[in-house]
Design a protein around this motif. Structure first.
Motif, PDB file in Angstrom:
ATOM      1  N   GLY A 185       0.805  -1.208   0.000  1.00 61.95           N
ATOM      2  CA  GLY A 185       0.000   0.000   0.000  1.00 61.95           C
ATOM      3  C   GLY A 185       0.836   1.254   0.000  1.00 61.95           C
ATOM      4  N   ALA A 186       2.056   1.146   0.554  1.00 69.41           N
ATOM      5  CA  ALA A 186       2.973   2.288   0.581  1.00 69.41           C
ATOM      6  C   ALA A 186       3.863   2.330  -0.659  1.00 69.41           C
ATOM      7  CB  ALA A 186       3.832   2.231   1.837  1.00 69.41           C
ATOM      8  N   GLY A 220      -2.138 -13.877  -5.530  1.00 70.97           N
ATOM      9  CA  GLY A 220      -3.322 -13.353  -6.189  1.00 70.97           C
ATOM     10  C   GLY A 220      -4.105 -12.394  -5.317  1.00 70.97           C
ATOM     11  N   ARG A 221      -4.248 -12.728  -4.029  1.00 67.53           N
ATOM     12  CA  ARG A 221      -4.988 -11.857  -3.120  1.00 67.53           C
ATOM     13  C   ARG A 221      -4.305 -10.507  -2.959  1.00 67.53           C
ATOM     14  NH1 ARG A 221      -5.232 -13.671   2.194  1.00 67.53           N
ATOM     15  NH2 ARG A 221      -3.838 -15.429   1.851  1.00 67.53           N
ATOM     16  N   THR A 226      -4.550  -4.864  -3.792  1.00 68.70           N
ATOM     17  CA  THR A 226      -3.704  -3.674  -3.721  1.00 68.70           C
ATOM     18  C   THR A 226      -3.451  -3.029  -5.071  1.00 68.70           C
ATOM     19  OG1 THR A 226      -1.613  -4.891  -3.982  1.00 68.70           O
ATOM     20  CG2 THR A 226      -2.495  -4.675  -1.733  1.00 68.70           C
ATOM     21  N   GLY A 227      -3.666  -3.785  -6.169  1.00 69.66           N
ATOM     22  CA  GLY A 227      -3.346  -3.254  -7.488  1.00 69.66           C
ATOM     23  C   GLY A 227      -1.857  -3.255  -7.777  1.00 69.66           C
ATOM     24  N   ALA A 259      -4.103 -11.964 -10.916  1.00 69.66           N
ATOM     25  CA  ALA A 259      -4.880 -11.094 -10.022  1.00 69.66           C
ATOM     26  C   ALA A 259      -6.384 -11.312 -10.177  1.00 69.66           C
ATOM     27  CB  ALA A 259      -4.534  -9.634 -10.289  1.00 69.66           C
ATOM     28  N   ASP A 260      -6.795 -12.409 -10.785  1.00 66.83           N
ATOM     29  CA  ASP A 260      -8.218 -12.677 -10.991  1.00 66.83           C
ATOM     30  C   ASP A 260      -8.920 -12.849  -9.640  1.00 66.83           C
ATOM     31  OD1 ASP A 260     -10.006 -13.735 -13.560  1.00 66.83           O
ATOM     32  OD2 ASP A 260     -10.696 -14.507 -11.619  1.00 66.83           O
ATOM     33  N   PRO A 261     -10.134 -12.318  -9.491  1.00 69.42           N
ATOM     34  CA  PRO A 261     -10.860 -12.468  -8.230  1.00 69.42           C
ATOM     35  C   PRO A 261     -11.179 -13.924  -7.883  1.00 69.42           C
ATOM     36  CG  PRO A 261     -11.950 -10.859  -9.653  1.00 69.42           C
ATOM     37  CD  PRO A 261     -10.850 -11.465 -10.449  1.00 69.42           C
TER      38      PRO A 261
END
Length: 308
Positions: A185-186, A220-221, A226-227, A259-261
């Motif tokens: 995130g940072a 993946g999570r 976070t993108g 990165a698929d949900p």
């Protein structure tokens, strides 16, 4: 006492690491021959993995690959002792080629965070040192069962040029995920070995070399929530220069599906990417690891290494 024993281990590793490269490689070849002669754990697991992942190999081909895997694994073990106990700036001279590093630079510059997925291919410890020289880095690791082993590991991964503010080692335990989310995130960089079998409940099954393998959903999570950019990276052995190993460093973009949900889609993409890297030179992949221990519920399959 733990720290004292860890220092003693470091001293022994450093003494071994000072041997000339040709001596270390010869020792590695001798160790591989001993594994084969005794049919040691490494030999048995590698043979079983070849049976599972490459069922179409002829007996002679499988024996040849088995010898090559053990030889590379043994050399890598001694090679790593030297890398751990010698100045990192000297170690990095072993990297003769670099491919795709602009991808890492661009991902860091984006400020969205970077997940470096580093399969057990080639020498991942040299990759860690290269990353630490380029950017502050958090490494997720599974602690050894021994407290002395963990103290030794913490010491060697932070020694000789990678200061404490450049490398943060995060134990793969409960609070780890929160730390990784915070780091990404940072806009930070985290390194994960994506082909370690997770604990039950922390993964999904997906094909790996045609065999269902329990695979971590963590990559993946992290990427999905976070993108962060996911990149694959590895240091692959390419030659020997003046008696020393040489490496090519590779960085590649991960498939978007990682990165698929849907976690099943994500782990399938993850395994496919790791398999693509491992197939470049199967002898450089860590086939001495019990990758297929857990079996799908209701499949009726047993642990394929039970007899080993």
């Amino acid at each position: 006492m733990t720290e004292l024993l860890a220092r003693l281990l470091f001293f022994c590793a450093a003494a071994l690491g000072r041997l000339p490269w040709p001596w270390l490689m010869a020792l590695g070849d001798g160790l591989a021959a001993l594994w084969r002669r005794l049919d040691a754990r490494e030999s048995r697991v590698a043979r079983r993995n070849l049976e599972l992942a490459y069922p179409g190999l002829l007996a002679g081909e499988r024996a040849q690959w088995h010898r090559a895997i053990l030889r590379t694994t043994a050399r890598q073990a001694l090679e790593t002792l030297r890398l751990w106990t010698r100045p990192h700036q000297d170690n990095l001279q072993l990297i003769r080629e670099q491919h795709g590093t602009a991808l890492l630079d661009a991902a860091i510059a984006s400020g969205r965070g970077v997940i470096v997925a580093a399969p057990h291919h080639g020498n991942w410890e040299l990759l860690n040192q290269w990353l630490a020289a380029r950017t502050p880095l958090a490494i997720l690791y599974r602690p050894p069962e021994s407290a002395v082993g963990e103290a030794f590991l913490n010491r060697v991964r932070a020694a000789s040029g990678a200061s404490a503010d450049r490398v943060t080692q995060i134990r793969a335990e409960g609070p780890a995920v929160r730390q990784l989310f915070k780091r990404l995130g940072a806009g930070g960089v985290v390194g994960i070995l994506p082909d370690q079998q997770p604990k039950a409940g922390d993964g999904e099954f997906a094909p790996f070399f045609g065999v269902e393998a329990f695979t971590m959903t963590l990559v993946g999570r992290l990427a999905q929530r976070t993108g962060a950019t996911v990149l694959f990276a590895w240091c692959e052995r390419i030659d020997t220069h003046a008696g020393a190993p040489g490496f090519a460093l590779h960085v590649e973009a991960a498939p978007a599906a990682i990165a698929d949900p849907d976690p099943k889609v994500a782990v399938a993409a993850l395994n496919q990417a790791v398999e693509h890297i491992a197939r470049r030179d199967p002898a450089q992949y860590q086939w001495t690891y019990k990758r297929y221990t857990l079996r799908p519920e209701g499949s009726g399959e047993c642990n394929p290494y039970a007899a080993s």
